[in-house]
Design an enzyme around this catalytic site. Structure first.
Site, PDB file in Angstrom:
ATOM      1  N   PHE A 233      -7.616  12.144  -8.452  1.00  0.00           N
ATOM      2  CA  PHE A 233      -8.559  11.155  -7.922  1.00  0.00           C
ATOM      3  C   PHE A 233      -8.576  11.266  -6.410  1.00  0.00           C
ATOM      4  O   PHE A 233      -7.544  11.203  -5.762  1.00  0.00           O
ATOM      5  CB  PHE A 233      -8.185   9.719  -8.329  1.00  0.00           C
ATOM      6  CG  PHE A 233      -9.205   8.728  -7.850  1.00  0.00           C
ATOM      7  CD1 PHE A 233     -10.406   8.544  -8.535  1.00  0.00           C
ATOM      8  CD2 PHE A 233      -8.998   8.000  -6.679  1.00  0.00           C
ATOM      9  CE1 PHE A 233     -11.370   7.653  -8.073  1.00  0.00           C
ATOM     10  CE2 PHE A 233      -9.963   7.111  -6.215  1.00  0.00           C
ATOM     11  CZ  PHE A 233     -11.146   6.938  -6.920  1.00  0.00           C
TER      12      PHE A 233
ATOM     13  N   ASP B  77      -3.363  14.872  -0.543  1.00  0.00           N
ATOM     14  CA  ASP B  77      -3.915  13.519  -0.602  1.00  0.00           C
ATOM     15  C   ASP B  77      -2.747  12.573  -0.831  1.00  0.00           C
ATOM     16  O   ASP B  77      -2.241  12.444  -1.953  1.00  0.00           O
ATOM     17  CB  ASP B  77      -4.946  13.433  -1.725  1.00  0.00           C
ATOM     18  CG  ASP B  77      -5.552  12.038  -1.854  1.00  0.00           C
ATOM     19  OD1 ASP B  77      -4.941  11.091  -1.345  1.00  0.00           O
ATOM     20  OD2 ASP B  77      -6.630  11.912  -2.476  1.00  0.00           O
TER      21      ASP B  77
ATOM     22  N   LYS C  49      -4.444   3.705   1.939  1.00  0.00           N
ATOM     23  CA  LYS C  49      -4.073   2.455   1.273  1.00  0.00           C
ATOM     24  C   LYS C  49      -3.074   1.574   2.032  1.00  0.00           C
ATOM     25  O   LYS C  49      -3.424   0.506   2.497  1.00  0.00           O
ATOM     26  CB  LYS C  49      -3.571   2.747  -0.141  1.00  0.00           C
ATOM     27  CG  LYS C  49      -4.713   3.184  -1.070  1.00  0.00           C
ATOM     28  CD  LYS C  49      -4.326   3.142  -2.512  1.00  0.00           C
ATOM     29  CE  LYS C  49      -5.542   3.170  -3.423  1.00  0.00           C
ATOM     30  NZ  LYS C  49      -6.057   4.519  -3.724  1.00  0.00           N
TER      31      LYS C  49
HETATM   32  C1  LIG Z   1      -7.311   5.164  -3.673  1.00  0.00           C
HETATM   33  C2  LIG Z   1      -7.311   6.624  -3.541  1.00  0.00           C
HETATM   34  C3  LIG Z   1      -8.364   7.297  -2.900  1.00  0.00           C
HETATM   35  C4  LIG Z   1      -9.620   6.609  -2.424  1.00  0.00           C
HETATM   36  O1  LIG Z   1      -9.384   5.648  -1.445  1.00  0.00           O
HETATM   37  P1  LIG Z   1     -10.542   4.588  -1.077  1.00  0.00           P
HETATM   38  O2  LIG Z   1      -9.959   3.825   0.076  1.00  0.00           O
HETATM   39  O3  LIG Z   1     -10.754   3.742  -2.298  1.00  0.00           O
HETATM   40  O4  LIG Z   1     -11.744   5.350  -0.716  1.00  0.00           O
HETATM   41  C5  LIG Z   1      -8.249   8.668  -2.748  1.00  0.00           C
HETATM   42  N1  LIG Z   1      -7.174   9.339  -3.196  1.00  0.00           N
HETATM   43  C6  LIG Z   1      -6.145   8.725  -3.812  1.00  0.00           C
HETATM   44  C7  LIG Z   1      -4.960   9.523  -4.252  1.00  0.00           C
HETATM   45  C8  LIG Z   1      -6.186   7.342  -4.017  1.00  0.00           C
HETATM   46  O5  LIG Z   1      -5.179   6.744  -4.660  1.00  0.00           O
END
Ligand SMILES: *Cc1c(COP(=O)(O)O)cnc(C)c1O
Length: 391
Positions: free
Chosen positions: A128, A215, A244
């Site tokens: 994701f 990420d 986050k």
């Molecule tokens: C939450 C998340 C995102 C996206 O972040 P947003 O602030 O919602 O755009 C991308 N990568 C990972 C691994 C995430 O947990």
């Protein structure tokens, strides 16, 4: 409830009014134990006094100027993040997806710089990376993409935790510029790769001159028991994205880079109005201060171990429990069958949890969670699972 919101979210029937530490209270005055932290955002829990004080003081001084001008707090935060991550330069934005967009743009510039006409990024199944067009294309979940075609070009998908699959792509494609991967897959089901997976990716990237881009939007800022998850493996990626937990609820994201990747974005090639503004960067500085002062990264390791051990003791061997796994305060309990309804049952019992990938109970408690609170989480969640499996 109003009809004037787009139906983006299937919301649970609760609204919170106030919080304190790991606790939340809804509009009826009912108290909840928060084992999710707003999906890995509120690492310091709710209404942390140091963060609240920093935000309020900054609001009374200066909220926003523009990236047309120097922003001392942004520079200070960049220094601090680079010191913690061993990266060289930072681009600030406002969300995780935006941080990944910056990484994707860096990979494309890097590829073009190497003479690749259509640079590709290797991404993983069950990953994701966000909801913008490029990041939903990078995301390994058809449901996130459905209806939004045409998708963005330039992504090659391989299974997660499979170095041979990456080597096969390396042999068959000369267009690859980078790999984008989560050190632990969050939304995908708390998938912890085998030891050596990240090191293997580092090795392939070195051999091929690809960028290794991590990420760490969910894993970063202490969540796994290191400031950044790659620090468990004593290696350095070329690009890291965070968001986050960085602002504990104040929106802020960042794309960190070192080496060639740190020098590619130039005036005119990327930017954002709000990114790195005085309010958000002040909040993030306070977050880093508190994590350091209260040694919360270590605490995450200890409490994470306690949670894993507790769940293993109470649940392993139980019919219907497939696996208990995690890293630091990212915990997943995978059942044999879908268990989305557990979220509502837990809510009824005054506990906030999440279910992802249909059958994985996901826990992301705040870094400030005490041993006693962790024991409560183990008891409550284990009881819920037992009842669910034996009903
Ligand atoms: C939450 C998340 C995102 C996206 O972040 P947003 O602030 O919602 O755009 C991308 N990568 C990972 C691994 C995430 O947990």
């Amino acid at each position: 409830m109003t009809d004037h919101l787009m139906s983006t979210y299937a919301r649970l029937p609760v609204q919170f009014e106030r919080g304190e530490g790991v606790w939340l209270w809804d509009t009826e005055g009912k108290q909840y134990l928060d084992a999710l932290s707003g999906i890995a955002v509120c690492g310091l829990g709710h209404a942390h006094p140091t963060v609240a004080e920093a935000i309020s003081a900054q609001a009374g001084r200066l909220l926003h100027t523009s990236n047309l001008y120097g922003i001392p707090l942004q520079a200070d935060l960049a220094d601090r993040l680079c010191q913690l991550s061993a990266m060289k330069r930072v681009f600030f934005c406002n969300s995780g997806a935006e941080a990944n967009e910056a990484a994707i743009k860096i990979a494309r510039l890097y590829g073009h710089g190497r003479g690749i006409e259509c640079p590709a990024i290797i991404v993983m199944e069950n990953s994701f990376h966000g909801r913008t067009l490029a990041t939903l294309t990078a995301t390994g979940n058809r449901r996130v993409q459905a209806g939004f075609e045409p998708l963005v070009q330039g992504f090659i998908r391989v299974p997660y935790n499979d170095l041979d699959a990456i080597r096969t792509v390396a042999q068959n494609s000369s267009d690859v510029a980078a790999i984008l991967v989560e050190p632990v897959q969050g939304e995908g089901g708390i998938n912890v790769p085998d030891p050596g997976y990240l090191a293997g990716i580092r090795e392939i990237c070195d051999e091929r001159n690809w960028l290794m881009m991590l990420d760490e939007i969910q894993t970063g800022i202490g969540r796994t028991g290191q400031w950044f998850a790659y620090q468990h493996d004593r290696l350095l990626p070329d690009v890291v994205t965070v968001a986050k937990a960085l602002g504990n609820g104040v929106p802020i994201g960042a794309c960190l880079a070192r080496g060639a990747a740190a020098e590619l974005l130039q005036p005119g090639s990327h930017g954002t109005t709000f990114g790195g503004n005085p309010l958000a960067t002040r909040a993030a500085m306070a977050v880093l201060d508190v994590i350091e002062a209260e040694q919360l990264v270590n605490q995450a390791t200890g409490v994470g171990r306690q949670l894993l051990a507790g769940f293993t003791e109470k649940l392993s061997g139980l019919d219907g429990v497939r696996e208990i796994r995690g890293s630091g305060l990212m915990i997943g309990i995978e059942l044999e069958r879908p268990c989305g309804e557990l979220v509502k049952t837990a809510l009824h019992c005054g506990l906030l949890i999440n279910v992802t990938a249909e059958r994985v109970i996901r826990l992301l408690p705040p870094l400030i969670t005490s041993k006693k609170q962790a024991a409560m989480i183990v008891d409550k969640v284990s009881d819920l699972i037992r009842d669910f499996l034996t009903e």
